[in-house]
Write a protein that holds these residues in place. Sequence first.
Motif, PDB file in Angstrom:
ATOM      1  N   PRO A  62      -2.300 112.625 106.662  1.00  0.00           N
ATOM      2  CA  PRO A  62      -2.136 111.425 106.104  1.00  0.00           C
ATOM      3  C   PRO A  62      -0.667 111.010 105.878  1.00  0.00           C
ATOM      4  CG  PRO A  62      -3.485 112.719 104.535  1.00  0.00           C
ATOM      5  CD  PRO A  62      -3.147 113.702 105.801  1.00  0.00           C
ATOM      6  N   TYR A  96      -4.972  98.756 113.112  1.00  0.00           N
ATOM      7  CA  TYR A  96      -5.455  98.340 111.873  1.00  0.00           C
ATOM      8  C   TYR A  96      -6.717  97.263 111.829  1.00  0.00           C
ATOM      9  CZ  TYR A  96      -5.575  96.687 106.919  1.00  0.00           C
ATOM     10  OH  TYR A  96      -5.828  96.069 105.710  1.00  0.00           O
ATOM     11  N   GLU A 113       0.074 102.842 105.972  1.00  0.00           N
ATOM     12  CA  GLU A 113      -0.738 104.133 105.490  1.00  0.00           C
ATOM     13  C   GLU A 113      -1.782 104.452 106.266  1.00  0.00           C
ATOM     14  OE1 GLU A 113      -1.857 102.923 101.470  1.00  0.00           O
ATOM     15  OE2 GLU A 113       0.354 103.698 100.910  1.00  0.00           O
ATOM     16  N   GLY A 114      -1.833 105.555 106.906  1.00  0.00           N
ATOM     17  CA  GLY A 114      -2.963 106.001 107.624  1.00  0.00           C
ATOM     18  C   GLY A 114      -2.738 107.255 108.108  1.00  0.00           C
ATOM     19  N   ARG A 115      -3.211 107.687 109.546  1.00  0.00           N
ATOM     20  CA  ARG A 115      -3.085 108.987 110.173  1.00  0.00           C
ATOM     21  C   ARG A 115      -2.763 108.969 111.629  1.00  0.00           C
ATOM     22  NH1 ARG A 115      -8.316 107.749 109.909  1.00  0.00           N
ATOM     23  NH2 ARG A 115      -9.660 108.048 111.664  1.00  0.00           N
ATOM     24  N   THR A 123      -3.515 105.211 113.152  1.00  0.00           N
ATOM     25  CA  THR A 123      -5.011 104.202 112.742  1.00  0.00           C
ATOM     26  C   THR A 123      -4.491 104.013 111.143  1.00  0.00           C
ATOM     27  OG1 THR A 123      -6.411 105.252 114.103  1.00  0.00           O
ATOM     28  CG2 THR A 123      -7.214 104.120 112.182  1.00  0.00           C
ATOM     29  N   ALA A 124      -4.227 102.789 111.064  1.00  0.00           N
ATOM     30  CA  ALA A 124      -3.510 102.455 109.544  1.00  0.00           C
ATOM     31  C   ALA A 124      -4.930 101.939 108.573  1.00  0.00           C
ATOM     32  CB  ALA A 124      -2.737 101.109 109.578  1.00  0.00           C
ATOM     33  N   THR A 125      -4.959 102.359 107.267  1.00  0.00           N
ATOM     34  CA  THR A 125      -5.978 102.370 106.288  1.00  0.00           C
ATOM     35  C   THR A 125      -5.301 101.149 105.298  1.00  0.00           C
ATOM     36  OG1 THR A 125      -5.104 104.163 104.867  1.00  0.00           O
ATOM     37  CG2 THR A 125      -6.768 104.479 106.473  1.00  0.00           C
ATOM     38  N   ASN A 126      -3.946 101.127 105.491  1.00  0.00           N
ATOM     39  CA  ASN A 126      -3.500 100.052 104.522  1.00  0.00           C
ATOM     40  C   ASN A 126      -2.011  99.596 105.201  1.00  0.00           C
ATOM     41  OD1 ASN A 126      -3.136  98.436 102.516  1.00  0.00           O
ATOM     42  ND2 ASN A 126      -2.238  99.920 101.049  1.00  0.00           N
TER      43      ASN A 126
END
Length: 156
Positions: A62, A96, A113-115, A123-126
Motif C-alpha cells: 500500500p 480507479y 492511494e492504492g497498491r 490500482t487506486a482505492t482513493n
Amino acid sequence: MTMPAVRRKGWSRKQKRLATIAGLALVVALAAALVLTALRDQIVFFYAPSDIIAREVAPGTPIRLGGLVKDGSWQRDGQNNSFVVTDGAQDIAARYVGILPDLFREGQGVVAEGRLEPDGSFTATNVLAKHDENYVPKEVVDALKASGEWRPEAAQ
C-alpha cells in the motif's frame, strides 16, 4: 555489649526504584525505535513515479502515488477510470473504480492511494482532490522541479 550494626547486602529501596525507572525508560526507548524503524518508508506523504521505480516497490504494497495526470491519458467508462500519473521523468498507469473528484483533470496534480500491481500499473482505492484551481500539492511541485518538468502555468 552491643553488636555493631550489620549492613545488609542487596539493594536499598531507592536503588530498586531507580533501577525500575531505568528499565522502563529502556523499554520505552526500544519500542519507539522499533516503531520509527517500521514506519520509516511510510512517513513520506506520497511517492512520485520515479521514486516507485527507483525503490523497486513490491507489488501489493500500500502506497500513495503523486504527480500530474498526463495529458490525453484519462479514459473513463462509467465508473471505471484509467489515467497515467507522471513526474516528467517516469509514468505509471493507474486505474480507479468510482467517482473521481470534480476537480480531477488532465495536466493537474493528483495523489492516489492504492497498491502497485505485478504488471507495474497502479490500482487506486482513493483519489485525493485538490482544494481549488490553483492548488498543486507542495510535494508534487518539489518532485516536478527536481525532474526539471515544473510548469508554473499548469498550476494557474
